[in-house]
Motif scaffolding. Structure first.
Motif, mmCIF file in Angstrom:
data_model
loop_
_atom_site.group_PDB
_atom_site.id
_atom_site.type_symbol
_atom_site.label_atom_id
_atom_site.label_comp_id
_atom_site.label_asym_id
_atom_site.label_seq_id
_atom_site.Cartn_x
_atom_site.Cartn_y
_atom_site.Cartn_z
ATOM 1 N N ARG A 199 0.826 -1.406 -0.243
ATOM 2 C CA ARG A 199 0.232 0.050 0.021
ATOM 3 C C ARG A 199 1.142 0.826 0.131
ATOM 4 N N VAL A 200 0.803 2.218 -0.478
ATOM 5 C CA VAL A 200 1.053 3.575 -0.693
ATOM 6 C C VAL A 200 0.673 4.540 0.262
ATOM 7 N N ILE A 201 1.094 4.805 1.208
ATOM 8 C CA ILE A 201 0.988 5.748 2.024
ATOM 9 C C ILE A 201 1.248 7.743 1.336
ATOM 10 N N THR A 202 0.348 7.752 1.222
ATOM 11 C CA THR A 202 -0.466 8.786 0.432
ATOM 12 C C THR A 202 -0.675 10.072 1.690
ATOM 13 N N TRP A 203 -0.047 11.221 1.238
ATOM 14 C CA TRP A 203 -0.324 12.663 2.669
ATOM 15 C C TRP A 203 -1.928 11.985 2.962
ATOM 16 N N PRO A 204 -2.815 12.653 2.593
ATOM 17 C CA PRO A 204 -3.959 12.091 3.171
ATOM 18 C C PRO A 204 -4.087 11.105 4.110
#
Length: 138
Positions: free
Chosen positions: A9-14
């Motif tokens: 899973r990509v850790i996004t800013w939101p």
């Protein structure tokens, strides 16, 4: 035998902001006194935010009619009905609406001894926020 790599899973800013905010809110909320206006505000703010997200979520075109989903909805609905009946029985069976009665304990009266520990309250806050986010599906 070759196994495929598990997608990460990509850790996004939101997502990172949500997790940091949830941890901060859980920490603050777990330290507030029970049955106080500050704890009411601490619960109402994320509840309203999650409600707004749920209302803004697009409605699916075709309803899900899988048997597993129907059984899960039935099980949760039954659990909710039992909890509401228990709470109503306990509320109307006590002598005063603002005093706990051991003969007619509400669910919150039963879990109050656990909630004396801040770590348990912190975990409860995190679980509550996580479930709310999962229900919204974002």
């Amino acid at each position: 035998m070759t196994s495929e790599p598990v997608p990460r899973r990509v850790i996004t800013w939101p997502r990172a902001v949500f997790v940091a905010g949830a941890v901060a809110l859980a920490y603050i909320g777990s330290g507030l006194p029970s049955h106080d206006w500050t704890s009411l505000v601490a619960v109402a703010l994320p509840a309203v935010g999650i409600l707004v997200l749920a209302l803004l979520r697009p409605v699916p075109v075709k309803p899900v009619r899988e048997p597993r989903v129907r059984r899960a909805v039935l099980a949760w609905a039954l659990l909710l009905v039992v909890a509401v009946i228990w709470e109503a029985w306990a509320f109307f069976g006590q002598s005063a609406w603002n005093a706990a009665n051991p003969a007619h304990p509400t669910l919150s009266t039963l879990i109050d001894p656990l909630l004396e520990y801040r770590a348990v309250r912190f975990a409860g806050w995190l679980a509550w926020l996580w479930v709310g986010r999962k229900l919204v599906g974002r």
